[in-house]
Design a protein around this motif. Structure first.
Motif, PDB file in Angstrom:
ATOM      1  N   MET A 111     -32.894  57.136 -72.451  1.00 34.24           N
ATOM      2  CA  MET A 111     -34.180  57.833 -72.370  1.00 34.24           C
ATOM      3  C   MET A 111     -35.194  57.264 -73.355  1.00 34.24           C
ATOM      4  SD  MET A 111     -34.308  59.877 -69.923  1.00 34.24           S
ATOM      5  CE  MET A 111     -35.817  60.704 -70.316  1.00 34.24           C
ATOM      6  N   ASP A 112     -34.751  56.868 -74.534  1.00 32.43           N
ATOM      7  CA  ASP A 112     -35.659  56.266 -75.512  1.00 32.43           C
ATOM      8  C   ASP A 112     -36.237  54.964 -74.971  1.00 32.43           C
ATOM      9  OD1 ASP A 112     -35.291  58.304 -77.324  1.00 32.43           O
ATOM     10  OD2 ASP A 112     -33.713  57.248 -78.425  1.00 32.43           O
ATOM     11  N   ARG A 113     -35.370  54.155 -74.355  1.00 29.73           N
ATOM     12  CA  ARG A 113     -35.852  52.881 -73.790  1.00 29.73           C
ATOM     13  C   ARG A 113     -36.815  53.112 -72.638  1.00 29.73           C
ATOM     14  NH1 ARG A 113     -30.059  50.934 -74.261  1.00 29.73           N
ATOM     15  NH2 ARG A 113     -29.959  51.713 -72.140  1.00 29.73           N
ATOM     16  N   ILE A 114     -36.516  54.095 -71.794  1.00 27.36           N
ATOM     17  CA  ILE A 114     -37.415  54.394 -70.673  1.00 27.36           C
ATOM     18  C   ILE A 114     -38.766  54.869 -71.185  1.00 27.36           C
ATOM     19  CG2 ILE A 114     -37.799  55.985 -68.753  1.00 27.36           C
ATOM     20  CD1 ILE A 114     -34.784  55.815 -68.199  1.00 27.36           C
ATOM     21  N   GLN A 116     -40.096  54.155 -74.042  1.00 21.32           N
ATOM     22  CA  GLN A 116     -40.765  53.015 -74.657  1.00 21.32           C
ATOM     23  C   GLN A 116     -41.415  52.135 -73.594  1.00 21.32           C
ATOM     24  OE1 GLN A 116     -38.218  50.256 -76.708  1.00 21.32           O
ATOM     25  NE2 GLN A 116     -39.830  49.727 -78.176  1.00 21.32           N
ATOM     26  N   ARG A 117     -40.696  51.875 -72.513  1.00 23.61           N
ATOM     27  CA  ARG A 117     -41.272  51.074 -71.415  1.00 23.61           C
ATOM     28  C   ARG A 117     -42.474  51.768 -70.801  1.00 23.61           C
ATOM     29  NH1 ARG A 117     -35.561  49.791 -68.571  1.00 23.61           N
ATOM     30  NH2 ARG A 117     -34.782  48.335 -70.131  1.00 23.61           N
ATOM     31  N   TRP A 118     -42.356  53.094 -70.603  1.00 23.45           N
ATOM     32  CA  TRP A 118     -43.460  53.849 -70.035  1.00 23.45           C
ATOM     33  C   TRP A 118     -44.691  53.757 -70.934  1.00 23.45           C
ATOM     34  CZ3 TRP A 118     -44.806  55.991 -65.619  1.00 23.45           C
ATOM     35  CH2 TRP A 118     -45.852  56.902 -65.612  1.00 23.45           C
ATOM     36  N   GLN A 119     -44.498  53.895 -72.234  1.00 30.00           N
ATOM     37  CA  GLN A 119     -45.601  53.809 -73.186  1.00 30.00           C
ATOM     38  C   GLN A 119     -46.224  52.420 -73.167  1.00 30.00           C
ATOM     39  OE1 GLN A 119     -46.746  56.447 -74.864  1.00 30.00           O
ATOM     40  NE2 GLN A 119     -48.426  55.205 -75.629  1.00 30.00           N
ATOM     41  N   ARG A 120     -45.380  51.383 -73.088  1.00 29.36           N
ATOM     42  CA  ARG A 120     -45.887  50.011 -73.053  1.00 29.36           C
ATOM     43  C   ARG A 120     -46.740  49.781 -71.808  1.00 29.36           C
ATOM     44  NH1 ARG A 120     -41.320  46.362 -72.642  1.00 29.36           N
ATOM     45  NH2 ARG A 120     -40.312  47.806 -74.044  1.00 29.36           N
ATOM     46  N   ARG A 121     -46.278  50.274 -70.654  1.00 26.87           N
ATOM     47  CA  ARG A 121     -47.054  50.135 -69.414  1.00 26.87           C
ATOM     48  C   ARG A 121     -48.366  50.886 -69.505  1.00 26.87           C
ATOM     49  NH1 ARG A 121     -42.114  51.212 -65.316  1.00 26.87           N
ATOM     50  NH2 ARG A 121     -41.090  49.189 -65.557  1.00 26.87           N
ATOM     51  N   ARG A 122     -48.317  52.072 -70.101  1.00 23.27           N
ATOM     52  CA  ARG A 122     -49.535  52.869 -70.240  1.00 23.27           C
ATOM     53  C   ARG A 122     -50.544  52.161 -71.143  1.00 23.27           C
ATOM     54  NH1 ARG A 122     -49.029  58.530 -72.777  1.00 23.27           N
ATOM     55  NH2 ARG A 122     -51.166  58.615 -73.411  1.00 23.27           N
ATOM     56  N   ASP A 123     -50.026  51.555 -72.224  1.00 21.32           N
ATOM     57  CA  ASP A 123     -50.896  50.820 -73.127  1.00 21.32           C
ATOM     58  C   ASP A 123     -51.514  49.605 -72.441  1.00 21.32           C
ATOM     59  OD1 ASP A 123     -50.374  52.654 -75.099  1.00 21.32           O
ATOM     60  OD2 ASP A 123     -48.859  51.412 -76.095  1.00 21.32           O
ATOM     61  N   GLU A 124     -50.709  48.895 -71.622  1.00 20.45           N
ATOM     62  CA  GLU A 124     -51.211  47.702 -70.931  1.00 20.45           C
ATOM     63  C   GLU A 124     -52.261  48.053 -69.900  1.00 20.45           C
ATOM     64  OE1 GLU A 124     -47.765  45.812 -69.343  1.00 20.45           O
ATOM     65  OE2 GLU A 124     -47.063  45.120 -71.317  1.00 20.45           O
ATOM     66  N   GLN A 125     -52.116  49.200 -69.221  1.00 19.22           N
ATOM     67  CA  GLN A 125     -53.111  49.620 -68.230  1.00 19.22           C
ATOM     68  C   GLN A 125     -54.415  50.078 -68.894  1.00 19.22           C
ATOM     69  OE1 GLN A 125     -51.272  52.662 -65.885  1.00 19.22           O
ATOM     70  NE2 GLN A 125     -50.083  51.192 -64.660  1.00 19.22           N
ATOM     71  N   GLY A 126     -54.299  50.559 -70.121  1.00 18.14           N
ATOM     72  CA  GLY A 126     -55.480  51.037 -70.829  1.00 18.14           C
ATOM     73  C   GLY A 126     -56.372  49.922 -71.344  1.00 18.14           C
ATOM     74  N   ARG A 127     -55.846  48.694 -71.384  1.00 15.81           N
ATOM     75  CA  ARG A 127     -56.631  47.574 -71.915  1.00 15.81           C
ATOM     76  C   ARG A 127     -57.646  47.071 -70.952  1.00 15.81           C
ATOM     77  NH1 ARG A 127     -52.017  43.938 -74.803  1.00 15.81           N
ATOM     78  NH2 ARG A 127     -51.048  45.644 -75.841  1.00 15.81           N
TER      79      ARG A 127
END
Length: 127
Positions: A111-114, A116-127
């Motif tokens: 769950m921690d890895r999932i 983290q991936r979700w947060q990374r994708r959210r950050d990339e879409q926000g750029r």
């Protein structure tokens, strides 16, 4: 994973709105639900232990071995529940065991890895 400043502000706004809308409900949510749950579980286990003693004694008086065996098994099961429930109950002001264990172990759970991936994708879409 700590909250960002924006998320922290949003959370504080939601808390203030909840207190303004329904202060009784908000104060009920402040209590430590896990501690209350484990305390209730221990009390139920103690009551079950007493019922087991009653069954054990009833079986001895009636000379029915199977009733005594059932009473003993009920006592044993309730004793295990009470001891494990008591150990899991966090002390006042202490984090639940699971949270402390997650912070101490270096290996991340699925769950921690999932997350983290979700947060990374959210950050990339926000750029």
């Amino acid at each position: 994973m700590p909250l960002s400043e924006h998320e922290q502000r949003m959370l504080e706004q939601m808390e203030r709105a909840l207190y303004a809308e329904d202060p009784k409900f908000a104060s009920a949510l402040e209590g430590n639900g896990l501690r209350t749950y484990t305390r209730r579980r221990v009390y139920q286990a103690v009551a079950g232990f007493l019922i087991g003693i009653a069954l054990l004694m009833t079986g001895m008086v009636m000379q029915q071995i199977w009733v005594s065996v059932v009473g003993f098994l009920v006592m044993l099961g309730c004793a295990v529940l009470a001891v494990t429930g008591w150990r899991k109950a966090p002390k006042p002001g202490e984090q639940p065991q699971g949270a402390a264990r997650r912070q101490a172990r270096p290996k991340r759970s699925v769950m921690d890895r999932i997350e983290q991936r979700w947060q990374r994708r959210r950050d990339e879409q926000g750029r």
